[in-house]
Write an enzyme that holds these catalytic residues in place. Structure first.
Site, PDB file in Angstrom:
ATOM      1  N   ASN A  12      17.917  -2.397   6.060  1.00 22.57           N
ATOM      2  CA  ASN A  12      16.967  -2.467   5.164  1.00 22.57           C
ATOM      3  C   ASN A  12      17.707  -1.504   3.773  1.00 22.57           C
ATOM      4  OD1 ASN A  12      15.496  -3.302   2.761  1.00 22.57           O
ATOM      5  ND2 ASN A  12      13.674  -3.306   4.328  1.00 22.57           N
ATOM      6  N   ARG A  96      17.475  -6.895   6.771  1.00 19.33           N
ATOM      7  CA  ARG A  96      16.472  -7.880   5.941  1.00 19.33           C
ATOM      8  C   ARG A  96      17.333  -8.210   4.745  1.00 19.33           C
ATOM      9  NH1 ARG A  96      12.637  -4.881   1.901  1.00 19.33           N
ATOM     10  NH2 ARG A  96      11.507  -7.222   1.592  1.00 19.33           N
ATOM     11  N   HIS A 185       7.904 -11.281   1.965  1.00 24.60           N
ATOM     12  CA  HIS A 185       7.259 -11.183   2.656  1.00 24.60           C
ATOM     13  C   HIS A 185       6.911 -11.448   4.161  1.00 24.60           C
ATOM     14  CE1 HIS A 185       5.181  -8.053  -0.778  1.00 24.60           C
ATOM     15  NE2 HIS A 185       6.381  -7.258   0.497  1.00 24.60           N
ATOM     16  N   LEU A 214      -1.127  -5.971   1.488  1.00 24.21           N
ATOM     17  CA  LEU A 214      -1.366  -5.870   0.366  1.00 24.21           C
ATOM     18  C   LEU A 214      -0.892  -4.207   0.509  1.00 24.21           C
ATOM     19  CD1 LEU A 214      -5.060  -6.040   0.458  1.00 24.21           C
ATOM     20  CD2 LEU A 214      -3.796  -7.356  -0.573  1.00 24.21           C
ATOM     21  N   GLY A 215       0.559  -4.017   0.460  1.00 22.64           N
ATOM     22  CA  GLY A 215       1.637  -2.615  -0.207  1.00 22.64           C
ATOM     23  C   GLY A 215       1.215  -2.458  -1.265  1.00 22.64           C
ATOM     24  N   ASN A 216       2.729  -0.974  -2.365  1.00 24.94           N
ATOM     25  CA  ASN A 216       3.065  -1.937  -3.745  1.00 24.94           C
ATOM     26  C   ASN A 216       2.984  -2.567  -3.695  1.00 24.94           C
ATOM     27  OD1 ASN A 216       3.565  -0.376  -5.660  1.00 24.94           O
ATOM     28  ND2 ASN A 216       5.372  -0.104  -5.532  1.00 24.94           N
ATOM     29  N   GLY A 217       4.445  -3.563  -3.154  1.00 26.16           N
ATOM     30  CA  GLY A 217       4.302  -5.274  -3.338  1.00 26.16           C
ATOM     31  C   GLY A 217       3.132  -6.007  -2.465  1.00 26.16           C
ATOM     32  N   ARG A 246       3.118  -5.148 -10.349  1.00 26.48           N
ATOM     33  CA  ARG A 246       3.667  -5.572 -10.716  1.00 26.48           C
ATOM     34  C   ARG A 246       2.094  -7.054 -11.336  1.00 26.48           C
ATOM     35  NH1 ARG A 246       6.815  -7.293  -5.878  1.00 26.48           N
ATOM     36  NH2 ARG A 246       8.512  -6.147  -6.199  1.00 26.48           N
ATOM     37  N   MET A 288      -3.371   3.804  -4.815  1.00 27.65           N
ATOM     38  CA  MET A 288      -4.382   3.644  -4.340  1.00 27.65           C
ATOM     39  C   MET A 288      -5.567   4.160  -3.947  1.00 27.65           C
ATOM     40  SD  MET A 288      -7.024   0.838  -4.658  1.00 27.65           S
ATOM     41  CE  MET A 288      -5.978  -1.109  -4.504  1.00 27.65           C
ATOM     42  N   VAL A 336      -2.227  -0.284   1.720  1.00 29.90           N
ATOM     43  CA  VAL A 336      -3.144  -0.556   1.142  1.00 29.90           C
ATOM     44  C   VAL A 336      -4.196  -1.175   2.184  1.00 29.90           C
ATOM     45  CG1 VAL A 336      -4.897  -1.328  -0.854  1.00 29.90           C
ATOM     46  CG2 VAL A 336      -2.599  -0.585  -1.212  1.00 29.90           C
ATOM     47  N   GLY A 337      -4.179  -2.480   2.291  1.00 24.21           N
ATOM     48  CA  GLY A 337      -4.439  -2.810   3.360  1.00 24.21           C
ATOM     49  C   GLY A 337      -4.638  -2.594   5.243  1.00 24.21           C
ATOM     50  N   GLU A 338      -3.846  -1.308   5.401  1.00 25.10           N
ATOM     51  CA  GLU A 338      -4.258  -0.400   6.827  1.00 25.10           C
ATOM     52  C   GLU A 338      -5.314   0.847   6.159  1.00 25.10           C
ATOM     53  OE1 GLU A 338      -0.241   0.466   8.387  1.00 25.10           O
ATOM     54  OE2 GLU A 338       0.483  -2.065   8.178  1.00 25.10           O
ATOM     55  N   GLU A 389       7.692  -4.809   9.966  1.00 23.07           N
ATOM     56  CA  GLU A 389       8.724  -5.468   9.871  1.00 23.07           C
ATOM     57  C   GLU A 389       9.963  -5.098  10.752  1.00 23.07           C
ATOM     58  OE1 GLU A 389       7.117  -4.737   5.648  1.00 23.07           O
ATOM     59  OE2 GLU A 389       8.362  -6.760   4.882  1.00 23.07           O
TER      60      GLU A 389
HETATM   61  P1  ADP Z   1       5.981  -0.799   0.304  1.00 27.81           P
HETATM   62  O1  ADP Z   1       5.116  -2.716   0.075  1.00 27.81           O
HETATM   63  O2  ADP Z   1       6.779   0.087  -0.817  1.00 27.81           O
HETATM   64  O3  ADP Z   1       6.483  -1.324   1.500  1.00 27.81           O
HETATM   65  P2  ADP Z   1       3.386   0.489   1.742  1.00 27.81           P
HETATM   66  O4  ADP Z   1       2.957  -0.715   2.085  1.00 27.81           O
HETATM   67  O5  ADP Z   1       4.060   1.467   2.547  1.00 27.81           O
HETATM   68  O6  ADP Z   1       4.332  -0.204   0.498  1.00 27.81           O
HETATM   69  O7  ADP Z   1       2.342   0.568   0.819  1.00 27.81           O
HETATM   70  C1  ADP Z   1       2.238   2.262  -0.429  1.00 27.81           C
HETATM   71  C2  ADP Z   1       0.526   1.700  -1.379  1.00 27.81           C
HETATM   72  O8  ADP Z   1      -0.092   2.671   0.362  1.00 27.81           O
HETATM   73  C3  ADP Z   1       0.699   2.755  -1.469  1.00 27.81           C
HETATM   74  O9  ADP Z   1       1.062   2.628  -3.570  1.00 27.81           O
HETATM   75  C4  ADP Z   1      -0.547   3.781  -1.747  1.00 27.81           C
HETATM   76  O10 ADP Z   1      -1.211   2.572  -2.689  1.00 27.81           O
HETATM   77  C5  ADP Z   1      -1.291   3.012  -0.489  1.00 27.81           C
HETATM   78  N1  ADP Z   1      -1.878   4.125   0.976  1.00 27.81           N
HETATM   79  C6  ADP Z   1      -0.709   4.217   1.554  1.00 27.81           C
HETATM   80  N2  ADP Z   1      -1.644   5.329   2.302  1.00 27.81           N
HETATM   81  C7  ADP Z   1      -2.617   4.989   1.772  1.00 27.81           C
HETATM   82  C8  ADP Z   1      -4.273   5.429   2.035  1.00 27.81           C
HETATM   83  N3  ADP Z   1      -4.499   6.051   3.066  1.00 27.81           N
HETATM   84  N4  ADP Z   1      -5.515   5.213   0.921  1.00 27.81           N
HETATM   85  C9  ADP Z   1      -4.946   3.910  -0.105  1.00 27.81           C
HETATM   86  N5  ADP Z   1      -4.316   3.430  -0.199  1.00 27.81           N
HETATM   87  C10 ADP Z   1      -2.823   3.719   0.707  1.00 27.81           C
END
Ligand code: ADP
Length: 403
Positions: A12, A96, A185, A214-217, A246, A288, A336-338, A389
């Site tokens: 990637n 990727r 995604h 729900l990640g950074n993106g 964003r 988050m 965030v989602g996980e 991924e």
């Molecule tokens: P990317 O989009 O960079 O691949 P990720 O899917 O790894 O990102 O998500 C990163 C985001 O996940 C972080 O910016 C943070 O907001 C959130 N995050 C990571 N761990 C936790 C946690 N334990 N509790 C809440 N939010 C989290």
């Protein structure tokens, strides 16, 4: 390909970074993972973890002038673990690639024509596709004999019906400039929607799922019977949900307003909306965890940022419920989602009429496994499904070259 070639290297490539994983498809075992950052700067950094050898994480800091140097350093680290890229056990390299446009709707073995087409898509993915191309060319130089496969972030969304993929703008202008909704995604949405079906004990063709990556993106998708029918990102990853940096959806007139009245150039507005908006623009933090900590301390700006994030998320859940008609599951995934129970709770709070609820105890449990967090009585399963991924890219790559 030799019959015992079962390893796939997944790459990637970003503009100054290179993430990699080496997997053995015989069981889908991860052999090594790592990351090179700050390529081209004085102090590039490589972090390598040889999982197969149960080995310790190793770090190197030295100048890596370009992606060639970075990949060579990665190859050296792998050789040290007996996993060298010259091994006959390596079956292929899976890349990727962010934008596949309309042409690439499946994983594709890379040849010169494919490279040209990825290049042709640079205007619609100016940040990502050039970096992806660099990664591919670098890997080709290292192993010219090996199949290289491109797996596109947009591919899973290519099944969107035309009425979901088109913006309501002048058709000729749109087509001349390839302006339409592609979505991103996709590898994650494909993997998570399938894993969600598995969790429900059903075939993907039998279930309708809303996936919330729900990640950074961040992006949402509506998946009907295994096929994507709508997704929240569009021509670029800027559309849709509120993200780490964003804005997601805004009135496009905001851009003209800022150009005319704030004297901002289109590049400045691009940067504003992609890098200085979303959670970070609203409250100064995009993590988050930090936002929740500030809310617990009574910080009003962090609380408002959280509410705006959740409000947008709930709107998409409602919209995709209408798009799908019947929803079997809502799946939360990515950072965030996980990990964020408060986000999951707030996203479905008060939506029992729509069949949505979370069980407080199940939601609070921490686990790396896919799991259902809704109570038995809820009509729609709410699930937490870790995304993967790299495994998906490796699987698609291997399926193509071993066929
Ligand atoms: P990317 O989009 O960079 O691949 P990720 O899917 O790894 O990102 O998500 C990163 C985001 O996940 C972080 O910016 C943070 O907001 C959130 N995050 C990571 N761990 C936790 C946690 N334990 N509790 C809440 N939010 C989290």
């Amino acid at each position: 390909m030799t019959t015992d070639a079962t390893r796939v290297l997944v790459l990637n490539s970003g503009s100054s970074s290179l993430k990699y994983q080496l997997l053995d498809m015989n069981g889908g075992v991860r052999l090594a993972v790592g990351l090179v950052e700050r390529i081209g700067e004085q102090a590039s950094r490589l972090v390598h973890t040889p999982l197969a050898a149960g080995g310790e994480k190793r770090e190197r800091e030295e100048r890596m002038a370009d992606h060639d140097a970075a990949l060579k350093a990665v190859a050296d680290e792998l050789s040290e673990d007996g996993l060298g890229l010259d091994s006959p056990e390596l079956a292929a390299i899976g890349h990727r690639v962010v934008h596949g446009g309309l042409r690439f709707t499946e994983p594709t073995v890379i040849d010169e024509a494919v490279l040209k087409e990825i290049e042709r898509l640079v205007p619609v993915a100016p940040l990502h596709n050039p970096a992806n191309l660099t990664g591919i060319r670098t890997a080709q130089r290292l192993r010219p004999d090996l199949p290289q496969v491109a797996v596109f972030d947009t591919a899973f969304h290519s099944t969107m019906p035309e009425y979901a993929a088109r913006y309501a703008i002048d058709v000729e202008t749109a087509d001349a400039h390839r302006v339409r909704r592609y979505g991103f995604h996709g590898t994650s949405h494909a993997y998570v929607s399938r894993e969600t079906a598995k969790l429900l004990g059903k075939d993907p063709s039998e279930v309708n799922v809303i996936v919330l990556h729900l990640g950074n993106g961040a992006s949402a998708s509506a998946v009907a019977g295994g096929r994507c029918v709508d997704t929240s990102m569009g021509l670029t990853p800027l559309e849709g949900l509120v993200m780490g940096t964003r804005s997601g959806d805004i009135d496009p007139a905001v851009i003209f307003h800022l150009e005319r009245n704030a004297g901002l150039s289109s590049d400045e507005i691009d940067e504003l909306l992609n890098k200085k908006s979303g959670l970070i623009g609203l409250c100064g933090d995009n993590d988050m965890r930090e936002i929740r900590r500030r809310i617990d301390e009574g910080d009003k700006r962090a609380a408002l940022a959280f509410d705006i994030y959740i409000h947008r998320l709930r709107k998409y859940i409602g919209a995709y419920t209408a798009v799908l008609g019947r929803v079997d599951a809502v799946a939360f995934t990515a950072g965030v989602g996980e990990n964020s129970a408060p986000v999951r709770e707030a996203a479905v709070l008060g939506l029992e009429e729509m069949g949505l609820a979370v069980d407080a105890r199940l939601n609070a449990e921490r686990s790396g496994e896919a799991r259902i967090i809704s109570p038995d009585y809820a009509r729609v399963a709410v699930a937490v499904v870790p995304t993967d991924e790299e495994l998906e890219i490796a699987n698609q790559t291997y399926a193509l070259v071993s066929a």
